[in-house]
Design a protein around this motif. Structure first.
Motif, PDB file in Angstrom:
ATOM      1  N   TRP A 146       4.899   0.659   9.310  1.00  0.00           N
ATOM      2  CA  TRP A 146       4.111   1.715   9.191  1.00  0.00           C
ATOM      3  C   TRP A 146       4.043   2.260  10.526  1.00  0.00           C
ATOM      4  O   TRP A 146       4.254   2.001  11.653  1.00  0.00           O
ATOM      5  CB  TRP A 146       2.614   1.347   9.060  1.00  0.00           C
ATOM      6  CG  TRP A 146       2.443   0.760   7.750  1.00  0.00           C
ATOM      7  CD1 TRP A 146       2.542  -0.735   7.420  1.00  0.00           C
ATOM      8  CD2 TRP A 146       2.106   1.055   6.329  1.00  0.00           C
ATOM      9  NE1 TRP A 146       2.294  -0.944   6.213  1.00  0.00           N
ATOM     10  CE2 TRP A 146       2.094   0.107   5.347  1.00  0.00           C
ATOM     11  CE3 TRP A 146       1.818   2.348   6.122  1.00  0.00           C
ATOM     12  CZ2 TRP A 146       1.736   0.134   4.055  1.00  0.00           C
ATOM     13  CZ3 TRP A 146       1.639   2.804   4.587  1.00  0.00           C
ATOM     14  CH2 TRP A 146       1.487   1.580   3.656  1.00  0.00           C
TER      15      TRP A 146
ATOM     16  N   GLN B 185       0.803  -2.833  -0.866  1.00  0.00           N
ATOM     17  CA  GLN B 185       0.648  -1.689  -0.158  1.00  0.00           C
ATOM     18  C   GLN B 185       2.043  -1.624   0.706  1.00  0.00           C
ATOM     19  O   GLN B 185       2.881  -0.848   1.179  1.00  0.00           O
ATOM     20  CB  GLN B 185      -0.423  -1.601   0.976  1.00  0.00           C
ATOM     21  CG  GLN B 185      -1.783  -1.294   0.432  1.00  0.00           C
ATOM     22  CD  GLN B 185      -2.836  -1.414   1.110  1.00  0.00           C
ATOM     23  OE1 GLN B 185      -2.641  -1.771   2.178  1.00  0.00           O
ATOM     24  NE2 GLN B 185      -3.872  -0.826   0.653  1.00  0.00           N
ATOM     25  N   ASP B 186       2.462  -3.116   1.664  1.00  0.00           N
ATOM     26  CA  ASP B 186       3.484  -3.317   2.369  1.00  0.00           C
ATOM     27  C   ASP B 186       4.681  -3.236   1.546  1.00  0.00           C
ATOM     28  O   ASP B 186       5.800  -2.678   2.008  1.00  0.00           O
ATOM     29  CB  ASP B 186       3.212  -4.387   3.254  1.00  0.00           C
ATOM     30  CG  ASP B 186       2.391  -4.722   3.993  1.00  0.00           C
ATOM     31  OD1 ASP B 186       1.575  -3.321   4.431  1.00  0.00           O
ATOM     32  OD2 ASP B 186       1.864  -5.554   4.752  1.00  0.00           O
TER      33      ASP B 186
ATOM     34  N   ARG C 288       5.750   0.354   0.630  1.00  0.00           N
ATOM     35  CA  ARG C 288       5.897   0.997   1.866  1.00  0.00           C
ATOM     36  C   ARG C 288       7.343   0.628   2.035  1.00  0.00           C
ATOM     37  O   ARG C 288       8.296   1.366   2.550  1.00  0.00           O
ATOM     38  CB  ARG C 288       4.866   0.872   3.000  1.00  0.00           C
ATOM     39  CG  ARG C 288       5.197   1.434   4.044  1.00  0.00           C
ATOM     40  CD  ARG C 288       5.307   2.974   4.175  1.00  0.00           C
ATOM     41  NE  ARG C 288       5.818   3.197   5.657  1.00  0.00           N
ATOM     42  CZ  ARG C 288       5.736   4.489   6.142  1.00  0.00           C
ATOM     43  NH1 ARG C 288       5.200   5.398   5.216  1.00  0.00           N
ATOM     44  NH2 ARG C 288       6.070   4.913   7.335  1.00  0.00           N
TER      45      ARG C 288
ATOM     46  N   ARG D 244       9.986   2.437  -0.109  1.00  0.00           N
ATOM     47  CA  ARG D 244      10.060   3.538   0.188  1.00  0.00           C
ATOM     48  C   ARG D 244      10.743   3.968   1.529  1.00  0.00           C
ATOM     49  O   ARG D 244      11.530   4.791   1.956  1.00  0.00           O
ATOM     50  CB  ARG D 244       8.798   4.438   0.115  1.00  0.00           C
ATOM     51  CG  ARG D 244       8.319   4.445  -1.198  1.00  0.00           C
ATOM     52  CD  ARG D 244       6.487   4.697  -1.027  1.00  0.00           C
ATOM     53  NE  ARG D 244       6.158   4.840  -2.670  1.00  0.00           N
ATOM     54  CZ  ARG D 244       4.814   4.585  -2.930  1.00  0.00           C
ATOM     55  NH1 ARG D 244       3.945   4.062  -2.206  1.00  0.00           N
ATOM     56  NH2 ARG D 244       4.596   4.860  -4.266  1.00  0.00           N
ATOM     57  N   LEU D 245      10.413   3.271   2.598  1.00  0.00           N
ATOM     58  CA  LEU D 245      11.213   3.477   3.911  1.00  0.00           C
ATOM     59  C   LEU D 245      12.563   3.152   3.786  1.00  0.00           C
ATOM     60  O   LEU D 245      13.423   3.678   4.340  1.00  0.00           O
ATOM     61  CB  LEU D 245      10.393   2.351   4.855  1.00  0.00           C
ATOM     62  CG  LEU D 245      10.912   2.217   6.331  1.00  0.00           C
ATOM     63  CD1 LEU D 245      10.634   3.732   6.841  1.00  0.00           C
ATOM     64  CD2 LEU D 245       9.900   1.240   6.956  1.00  0.00           C
TER      65      LEU D 245
ATOM     66  N   ASP E 185       6.013   8.374   1.810  1.00  0.00           N
ATOM     67  CA  ASP E 185       5.121   7.904   0.925  1.00  0.00           C
ATOM     68  C   ASP E 185       5.045   8.490  -0.400  1.00  0.00           C
ATOM     69  O   ASP E 185       4.119   8.114  -1.342  1.00  0.00           O
ATOM     70  CB  ASP E 185       3.615   7.682   1.663  1.00  0.00           C
ATOM     71  CG  ASP E 185       3.567   6.894   2.913  1.00  0.00           C
ATOM     72  OD1 ASP E 185       4.048   5.661   2.757  1.00  0.00           O
ATOM     73  OD2 ASP E 185       2.873   7.379   3.818  1.00  0.00           O
TER      74      ASP E 185
END
Length: 336
Positions: free
Chosen positions: A58, A155-156, A159, A162-163, A209
């Motif tokens: 993040w 959530q992680d 993410r 996507r990252l 995101d």
């Protein structure tokens, strides 16, 4: 879930259910109780783990708050049991020659810790040797004080996917060729990602995101699937959902109930003598994928136990990684 247009034949599924019933009572065995055979060296942090570059998940603080460091609920835990994760990250294992594909690896640990040796570094090295760029996820643990605890791991995971897709130019990988591989409770998180990749569990912060978090394909290795008693793994359920979760929350985080037409092709593997996570979990996911008409391959081995990572060299279960790589190869081509 899709209607029953691709169901297993009744005789085959009842036979599988009979196997599951034999082992269903094993769900209360602690995940950490799984130990290597006598004579194996102690578990220490591999040099390859320390050498692997870190990518913070993040920008700034992660979603939610309330983090509070906690001791592990077992004596003499090895140093490879990562916990107290307030800043989640990826470790990157790069191949000598890339095949243009990537795998997000999610180690297990009952949502209490993250087992970074046998289900992290060793798997990262093995897949990198096959040409894959591997990103091992150290995600936040829901029992460490976080608000909205049942959403924190997803959530992680969203993410992370996507990252990785946002960095394809850096690593020379195709954004449509990013798969996920999860072990045990990490298998539950991987299964949640492939069924709920579009679930809005955090507010978008930047362009990353808004990328698609759907993996190309998935591998679920001795996974926790159900959050329902008695088939679940009791510690995984407790640490993800709390002591007495509402039935709606149990249903929300039981991924077999959310399999649908967009669920990626999935590879399942379980040992039938697993003392911690009943094989009925993999059988449940297999049936859900079959009913939904989704591509699925499943392997059940007689011996292996739980938490074995690549598998003990003396047992046939060691074959699973080659089977998984062949599965990835087949599904690297477009469906249809």
């Amino acid at each position: 879930m899709a209607k029953e247009d691709g169901a297993l034949d009744r005789r085959g599924f009842l036979a599988a259910a009979g196997i599951a019933a034999v082992v269903a009572g094993a769900a209360s065995v602690p995940m950490a109780a799984a130990q290597p055979p006598a004579g194996m060296p102690p578990r220490v942090i591999p040099p390859s783990w320390t050498a692997a570059p870190i990518i913070d998940l993040w920008t700034g603080a992660p979603p939610e708050n309330g983090f509070s460091a906690r001791p592990l609920p077992m004596d003499k835990a090895p140093p490879v049991f990562m916990h107290n994760v307030d800043k989640p990250y990826l470790r990157v294992f790069r191949p000598a020659k890339s095949n243009g594909r990537a795998v997000l690896v999610i180690p297990g640990g009952a949502y209490i810790f993250i087992s970074i040796d046998n289900e992290g570094a060793e798997v990262g090295e093995a897949l990198a040797a096959q040409g894959y760029t591997v990103f091992v996820l150290v995600h936040r643990l829901p029992g460490e004080g976080w608000t909205n605890r049942s959403d924190v791991p997803l959530q992680d995971a969203q993410r992370a996917m996507r990252l990785i897709k946002s960095m394809v130019g850096t690593y020379g990988i195709d954004p449509d060729q990013v798969s996920v591989l999860g072990f045990s409770a990490g298998g539950h998180l991987a299964a949640t990602l492939i069924t709920d990749f579009a679930q809005p569990v955090y507010a978008p912060r930047e362009a990353i995101d808004r990328l698609d978090a759907r993996p190309r394909t998935a591998g679920l290795i001795y996974p926790v699937i159900s959050m329902r008693m008695p088939d679940t793994h009791a510690d995984s359920r407790k640490y993800l959902l709390g002591e007495k979760p509402d039935p709606a929350l149990v249903a929300r985080r039981s991924p077999a109930a959310h399999v649908g037409p967009q669920t990626p092709p999935t590879f399942l593997m379980h040992a039938l003598d697993d003392p911690a996570v009943p094989p009925s979990n993999s059988l449940e996911m297999l049936q859900a994928l079959r009913v939904a008409g989704r591509p699925v391959e499943a392997h059940f081995f007689e011996e292996g136990g739980h938490g074995f990572g690549l598998g003990w060299p003396q047992l046939p279960v060691r074959q699973w990684l080659g089977l998984f790589v062949a599965f990835l190869d087949r599904h690297a081509r477009p469906e249809g």
